[in-house]
Motif scaffolding. Structure first.
Motif, PDB file in Angstrom:
ATOM      1  N   SER A  62       0.813  -1.145  -0.053  1.00 35.85           N
ATOM      2  CA  SER A  62       0.018   0.004   0.175  1.00 35.85           C
ATOM      3  C   SER A  62       0.898   1.320  -0.106  1.00 35.85           C
ATOM      4  O   SER A  62       1.975   1.338   0.702  1.00 35.85           O
ATOM      5  N   LYS A  63       0.167   2.259  -0.840  1.00 32.55           N
ATOM      6  CA  LYS A  63       0.974   3.492  -0.825  1.00 32.55           C
ATOM      7  C   LYS A  63       0.997   4.316   0.433  1.00 32.55           C
ATOM      8  O   LYS A  63       0.143   4.410   1.277  1.00 32.55           O
ATOM      9  N   ARG A  64       2.278   4.622   0.854  1.00 32.55           N
ATOM     10  CA  ARG A  64       2.353   5.546   2.226  1.00 32.55           C
ATOM     11  C   ARG A  64       1.970   6.912   1.857  1.00 32.55           C
ATOM     12  O   ARG A  64       2.540   7.578   0.679  1.00 32.55           O
ATOM     13  N   ALA A  65       1.362   7.536   2.594  1.00 32.87           N
ATOM     14  CA  ALA A  65       0.723   9.213   2.216  1.00 32.87           C
ATOM     15  C   ALA A  65       1.636  10.158   2.931  1.00 32.87           C
ATOM     16  O   ALA A  65       2.153  10.052   4.190  1.00 32.87           O
ATOM     17  N   LEU A  66       2.057  11.273   2.329  1.00 31.33           N
ATOM     18  CA  LEU A  66       2.897  12.446   2.788  1.00 31.33           C
ATOM     19  C   LEU A  66       1.459  13.590   2.627  1.00 31.33           C
ATOM     20  O   LEU A  66       1.313  13.857   1.782  1.00 31.33           O
ATOM     21  N   PHE A  67       1.604  14.175   3.934  1.00 37.69           N
ATOM     22  CA  PHE A  67       0.752  15.310   4.188  1.00 37.69           C
ATOM     23  C   PHE A  67       1.761  16.578   4.382  1.00 37.69           C
ATOM     24  O   PHE A  67       2.301  16.441   5.317  1.00 37.69           O
ATOM     25  N   VAL A  68       1.446  17.343   3.453  1.00 32.66           N
ATOM     26  CA  VAL A  68       2.367  18.736   3.662  1.00 32.66           C
ATOM     27  C   VAL A  68       1.756  20.095   3.125  1.00 32.66           C
ATOM     28  O   VAL A  68       0.458  19.847   2.593  1.00 32.66           O
ATOM     29  N   VAL A  86      -8.302  20.104   7.506  1.00 30.53           N
ATOM     30  CA  VAL A  86      -8.548  18.910   6.477  1.00 30.53           C
ATOM     31  C   VAL A  86      -7.435  18.015   6.613  1.00 30.53           C
ATOM     32  O   VAL A  86      -7.620  16.747   6.385  1.00 30.53           O
ATOM     33  N   LEU A  87      -6.052  18.580   6.367  1.00 30.59           N
ATOM     34  CA  LEU A  87      -4.964  17.637   6.352  1.00 30.59           C
ATOM     35  C   LEU A  87      -4.829  16.811   7.810  1.00 30.59           C
ATOM     36  O   LEU A  87      -4.326  15.405   7.614  1.00 30.59           O
ATOM     37  N   ARG A  88      -4.837  17.329   8.564  1.00 29.25           N
ATOM     38  CA  ARG A  88      -5.136  16.579  10.045  1.00 29.25           C
ATOM     39  C   ARG A  88      -5.969  15.414  10.028  1.00 29.25           C
ATOM     40  O   ARG A  88      -5.652  14.512  10.406  1.00 29.25           O
ATOM     41  N   ASP A  89      -7.317  15.727   9.639  1.00 26.94           N
ATOM     42  CA  ASP A  89      -8.272  14.831   9.836  1.00 26.94           C
ATOM     43  C   ASP A  89      -7.901  13.699   8.676  1.00 26.94           C
ATOM     44  O   ASP A  89      -8.198  12.243   8.887  1.00 26.94           O
ATOM     45  N   GLY A 132       0.885   7.232   7.227  1.00 28.20           N
ATOM     46  CA  GLY A 132       1.124   8.649   6.407  1.00 28.20           C
ATOM     47  C   GLY A 132       2.242   9.225   7.416  1.00 28.20           C
ATOM     48  O   GLY A 132       2.337   8.856   8.611  1.00 28.20           O
ATOM     49  N   VAL A 133       2.773  10.417   6.754  1.00 25.21           N
ATOM     50  CA  VAL A 133       3.647  11.079   7.291  1.00 25.21           C
ATOM     51  C   VAL A 133       3.138  12.316   7.149  1.00 25.21           C
ATOM     52  O   VAL A 133       2.792  13.015   6.078  1.00 25.21           O
ATOM     53  N   LYS A 134       3.027  13.402   8.370  1.00 26.86           N
ATOM     54  CA  LYS A 134       2.444  14.753   8.268  1.00 26.86           C
ATOM     55  C   LYS A 134       3.641  15.645   8.558  1.00 26.86           C
ATOM     56  O   LYS A 134       4.314  15.823   9.450  1.00 26.86           O
ATOM     57  N   ILE A 140       2.154   8.665  -2.507  1.00 26.18           N
ATOM     58  CA  ILE A 140       0.991   9.470  -2.727  1.00 26.18           C
ATOM     59  C   ILE A 140       1.319  10.630  -1.796  1.00 26.18           C
ATOM     60  O   ILE A 140       1.595  10.328  -0.550  1.00 26.18           O
ATOM     61  N   PHE A 141       0.709  11.875  -2.081  1.00 36.61           N
ATOM     62  CA  PHE A 141       0.945  12.945  -1.412  1.00 36.61           C
ATOM     63  C   PHE A 141      -0.313  13.866  -1.237  1.00 36.61           C
ATOM     64  O   PHE A 141      -1.248  13.746  -2.036  1.00 36.61           O
ATOM     65  N   ALA A 142      -0.433  14.826  -0.437  1.00 36.63           N
ATOM     66  CA  ALA A 142      -1.679  15.669  -0.119  1.00 36.63           C
ATOM     67  C   ALA A 142      -1.124  16.860   0.201  1.00 36.63           C
ATOM     68  O   ALA A 142      -0.404  17.248   1.272  1.00 36.63           O
ATOM     69  N   LEU A 143      -1.243  17.857  -0.679  1.00 37.24           N
ATOM     70  CA  LEU A 143      -0.609  19.181  -0.528  1.00 37.24           C
ATOM     71  C   LEU A 143      -1.640  20.303  -0.270  1.00 37.24           C
ATOM     72  O   LEU A 143      -2.544  20.318  -0.992  1.00 37.24           O
TER      73      LEU A 143
END
Length: 312
Positions: free
Chosen positions: A32-38, A50-53, A61-63, A93-96
């Motif tokens: 599974s892909k590990r997610a990056l929140f930045v 939103v990034l926290r939730d 994931g990594v924040k 995968i990442f969320a910016l």
């Protein structure tokens, strides 16, 4: 002239470093892909929440909490910092999150392939209700359980942008890949509905109540986060990169001798048996044949006794 971080060859100096790099090597069956929140250069409080939730409902994931001014993946050269962070933390995968006057409360989802940016999708948060607004329902869900994901809307099959959003949300929220799922542990549902230019994301807690029979009555209680996302810019992968990312390794199997396959019989084998000499082979002797041989031997011995007396 120094090489960019994404193309620099990293040589491990310790045994632990060798094991880490070996785990990051391409595999036949990817995990599974590990997610990056930045965060970007400027962020609003809504985007931070939103990034926290999203980080809470994602199992792995990594924040990052600091601002990063050089993260503009839709601009040329703006993806270098994202690729560096993703490769450093082994994230696919990442969320910016970002905020500006032209694009308020912007949430950008993207994926990394072969240490480079693969595709992008930008969305704007129109309405938001966080996990803290549904504290009673969220407390009933056990962390680590896989969700049941439901996508409603014809746009997820016809619109290229909606298909891209669906694929990214599946990679971000589906959790660990498992072969079987215990239905008793299915305690929450993620519902994603599609409109013309908007995507509605809701999460519900599953409650099993008495129904008077063996099958319980299922009720859904909203547990957050509730997001109304307006679709913006998106960037799909090129055909060559898409073909390379979906290429599967053909396993090399050793050819079996004297074995073939057919459409009707399936797997067919050919067996070679050495020639057998039936005259010298030890066969099973029947009881009836044994009596006949005994009688023949007795008759032969009786015929031989008078001839001996005549000689004497």
């Amino acid at each position: 002239m120094s090489q960019p971080p994404s193309s620099r060859l990293v040589k491990p100096k310790t045994q632990k470093g060798k094991r880490v790099l070996k785990e990051r090597e391409p595999k036949q069956e990817e995990v599974s892909k590990r997610a990056l929140f930045v965060q970007g250069e400027k962020t609003s409080q809504i985007i931070k929440d939103v990034l926290r939730d999203l980080h809470k409902i994602t199992q792995e994931g990594v924040k990052y909490t600091r601002k990063n001014p050089n993260m503009r993946p839709f601009e040329a050269g703006g993806e270098v910092a994202l690729e560096r962070f993703a490769n450093k933390m082994d994230c696919g995968i990442f969320a910016l999150g970002a905020h500006s006057k032209k694009r308020p409360h912007s949430l950008t989802l993207g994926r990394i392939f072969d240490n480079h940016l693969y595709d992008l999708c930008e969305m704007s948060v129109q309405q938001y209700r966080g996990l803290q607004d549904f504290a009673s329902a969220a407390s009933q869900v056990q962390a680590g359980n896989k969700p049941c994901m439901v996508f409603a809307g014809q746009a997820f099959e016809s619109s290229p942008q909606h298909r891209l959003v669906k694929s990214m949300l599946l990679d971000l929220l589906r959790g660990l890949q498992v072969e079987t799922v215990n239905l008793a542990g299915l305690d929450h549902v993620i519902m994603v509905a599609a409109a013309e230019k908007t995507v509605y994301l809701r999460q519900y807690a599953v409650k099993l109540k008495k129904s008077g029979s063996q099958v319980p009555r299922v009720e859904l209680e909203e547990m957050g986060p509730a997001l109304d996302l307006a679709l913006g810019r998106f960037k799909a992968a090129s055909k060559e990169l898409h073909k390379e990312a979906h290429r599967r390794h053909k396993p090399t199997t050793k050819k079996e001798k004297n074995v073939s396959t057919t459409l009707l019989d399936g797997k067919v084998g050919r067996v070679y048996v050495p020639r057998q000499d039936l005259d010298s082979i030890a066969l099973h002797k029947m009881k009836g044949l044994k009596r006949e041989r005994q009688a023949a031997a007795a008759a032969a011995s009786a015929s031989e006794q008078p001839s001996k007396r005549q000689r004497e």
